[in-house]
Design a protein around this motif. Structure first.
Motif, PDB file in Angstrom:
ATOM      1  N   LEU A  17       0.707  -1.261  -0.004  1.00  0.00           N
ATOM      2  CA  LEU A  17      -0.326  -0.094  -0.008  1.00  0.00           C
ATOM      3  C   LEU A  17       0.808   1.342   0.412  1.00  0.00           C
ATOM      4  O   LEU A  17       0.651   2.699   0.157  1.00  0.00           O
ATOM      5  CB  LEU A  17      -1.138   0.152   1.008  1.00  0.00           C
ATOM      6  CG  LEU A  17      -2.110  -1.557   1.260  1.00  0.00           C
ATOM      7  CD1 LEU A  17      -3.197  -1.064   2.303  1.00  0.00           C
ATOM      8  CD2 LEU A  17      -2.527  -1.634   0.404  1.00  0.00           C
ATOM      9  N   LEU A  20       0.101   3.684  -2.371  1.00  0.00           N
ATOM     10  CA  LEU A  20      -1.614   4.342  -2.369  1.00  0.00           C
ATOM     11  C   LEU A  20      -1.137   5.437  -0.798  1.00  0.00           C
ATOM     12  O   LEU A  20      -1.571   6.688  -1.096  1.00  0.00           O
ATOM     13  CB  LEU A  20      -2.896   3.422  -1.212  1.00  0.00           C
ATOM     14  CG  LEU A  20      -2.534   2.388  -2.733  1.00  0.00           C
ATOM     15  CD1 LEU A  20      -4.166   0.866  -2.113  1.00  0.00           C
ATOM     16  CD2 LEU A  20      -3.109   3.424  -3.858  1.00  0.00           C
ATOM     17  N   ILE A  29      -8.429   4.556   2.157  1.00  0.00           N
ATOM     18  CA  ILE A  29      -8.123   3.350   2.058  1.00  0.00           C
ATOM     19  C   ILE A  29      -8.907   2.510   2.321  1.00  0.00           C
ATOM     20  O   ILE A  29      -9.012   2.949   4.120  1.00  0.00           O
ATOM     21  CB  ILE A  29      -6.356   3.079   1.935  1.00  0.00           C
ATOM     22  CG1 ILE A  29      -5.824   3.897   1.008  1.00  0.00           C
ATOM     23  CG2 ILE A  29      -6.028   2.046   2.186  1.00  0.00           C
ATOM     24  CD1 ILE A  29      -4.388   4.341   1.227  1.00  0.00           C
ATOM     25  N   VAL A  37      -8.000  -5.258  -0.749  1.00  0.00           N
ATOM     26  CA  VAL A  37      -8.046  -3.441  -0.140  1.00  0.00           C
ATOM     27  C   VAL A  37      -8.822  -2.626  -1.272  1.00  0.00           C
ATOM     28  O   VAL A  37      -8.661  -3.461  -2.661  1.00  0.00           O
ATOM     29  CB  VAL A  37      -6.629  -2.781  -0.703  1.00  0.00           C
ATOM     30  CG1 VAL A  37      -6.571  -1.789  -0.250  1.00  0.00           C
ATOM     31  CG2 VAL A  37      -5.722  -3.914   0.517  1.00  0.00           C
ATOM     32  N   HIS A  48      -7.609  -3.014  -5.486  1.00  0.00           N
ATOM     33  CA  HIS A  48      -5.942  -2.495  -5.478  1.00  0.00           C
ATOM     34  C   HIS A  48      -5.618  -3.526  -5.293  1.00  0.00           C
ATOM     35  O   HIS A  48      -5.578  -4.525  -3.866  1.00  0.00           O
ATOM     36  CB  HIS A  48      -5.509  -1.283  -3.993  1.00  0.00           C
ATOM     37  CG  HIS A  48      -3.877  -1.086  -3.877  1.00  0.00           C
ATOM     38  ND1 HIS A  48      -3.440  -0.866  -4.917  1.00  0.00           N
ATOM     39  CD2 HIS A  48      -3.091  -1.558  -3.854  1.00  0.00           C
ATOM     40  CE1 HIS A  48      -2.096  -0.473  -5.060  1.00  0.00           C
ATOM     41  NE2 HIS A  48      -1.684  -0.990  -3.836  1.00  0.00           N
ATOM     42  N   ALA A  50      -2.756  -6.240  -3.410  1.00  0.00           N
ATOM     43  CA  ALA A  50      -1.881  -6.091  -2.424  1.00  0.00           C
ATOM     44  C   ALA A  50      -1.744  -7.572  -2.111  1.00  0.00           C
ATOM     45  O   ALA A  50      -2.330  -7.959  -0.804  1.00  0.00           O
ATOM     46  CB  ALA A  50      -2.594  -5.756  -1.128  1.00  0.00           C
TER      47      ALA A  50
END
Length: 326
Positions: A17, A20, A29, A37, A48, A50
């Motif tokens: 992350l 981000l 987030i 995520v 996202h 991750a």
């Protein structure tokens, strides 16, 4: 109140992350669990990747955020924190959730004036004129909307419409507003040196002892609404607050319902009359298709006790009057 470390300090505990956390275009987030995520960017949600974000890493992150607050997620599985940079973090850990869940709402990079919001098509000029006239007449404005709709951004812009030479007392759960005034006193709920935290209602009552010209409450959620209505009806005109609601009319009912949560609440009809006397204008903000904007502006005219409905007139709206008054 103690602060947890800033957003940037979370990067070592949230692998995958890092980009981000450094991206100012990311406003929120949302971590639903290991490797799950979601991100809000320009008002839109997107997933996202991750894969390295494991349950162990999330547990470490929760502890890292909670420790400066003197809290232990194992003993208190639900907690809210404000980071040093002003960003907010909500954490829920087992047994209150199947997996550690963390939501980070980044503190905005800048404050927007009312004129900025007009240029961005977030605040119609008609709505701004209505708010300016209401506050100039020392009457009060209620901002309503859903989560993440832009209530705080609008509230911050409206504060700038208040006279520079008058005193503001602002009360918030966490200090999010950006008030650039020399004569402004700010209170934050949750601070405690004992087992009993300071509540919003305590601060609303206490604010009256500090000679406010205007009272600003970041968000009304419960019984503090009763004390706020009393303050609004006893010489503190030109005040502002926000509330969660689906539309402008339901915001009035929500405010009355919150006031009824007070242990010394007045009867419903009396409370509704207090709302009518205390609130002159409701501005409702919404989020749609990646945009946040003022959708409704209602002048509050009265409460029909027999019919059990609010009497309002559209000060400005994107809807037709028939839809607004339905």
């Amino acid at each position: 109140m103690k602060r947890a470390s800033g957003v940037g300090h979370l990067a070592p505990f949230l692998p995958g992350l890092e980009s981000l956390l450094e991206d100012p275009g990311v406003s929120e987030i949302m971590i639903n669990g290991p490797a799950n995520v979601w991100v809000e960017r320009e008002g839109r949600l997107e997933p996202h990747e991750a894969p390295g974000l494991t349950a162990a890493w999330l547990h470490r992150a929760a502890i890292h955020i909670a420790r400066p607050l003197g809290l232990d997620p194992a003993a208190r599985p639900v907690l809210d924190a404000r980071l040093e940079d002003g960003s907010r973090v909500a954490i829920c850990t087992p047994p209150a959730a199947p997996e550690v869940a963390i939501t980070i709402r980044r503190f905005g990079g800048r404050a927007f004036s009312a004129e900025d919001l007009v240029r961005m098509n977030s605040l119609p000029e008609e709505a701004l004129h209505a708010a300016r006239a209401t506050l100039a007449a020392r009457r009060n404005v209620l901002v309503s909307g859903g989560t993440g709709s832009g209530k705080t951004t609008l509230l911050n812009a409206l504060i700038e419409l208040l006279p520079e030479d008058e005193r503001i007392v602002a009360i918030e759960d966490t200090l999010e507003l950006r008030i650039d005034r020399a004569n402004c006193l700010r209170f934050e709920a949750g601070a405690t040196l004992s087992e009993t935290p300071v509540e919003i209602r305590d601060l609303v009552r206490h604010a009256l002892r500090h000679r406010p010209d205007h009272i600003v409450v970041g968000e009304v959620r419960g019984g503090e609404a009763a004390d706020l209505l009393q303050a609004l009806n006893t010489g503190h005109g030109g005040s502002l607050t926000t509330i969660h609601a689906n539309n402008a009319r339901s915001a009035l009912s929500r405010l009355a319902s919150c006031a009824m949560q007070a242990g010394d609440a007045l009867p419903w009809e009396v409370t509704c009359r207090g709302v009518v006397d205390g609130i002159a204008l409701v501005l409702h903000v919404t989020r749609r298709d990646g945009r946040r904007f003022v959708e409704e502006a209602l002048d509050v005219r009265g409460y029909d006790t027999a019919a059990g409905r609010w009497l309002t007139e559209p000060a400005w709206t994107t809807q037709t009057p028939k839809e607004v008054n339905a």
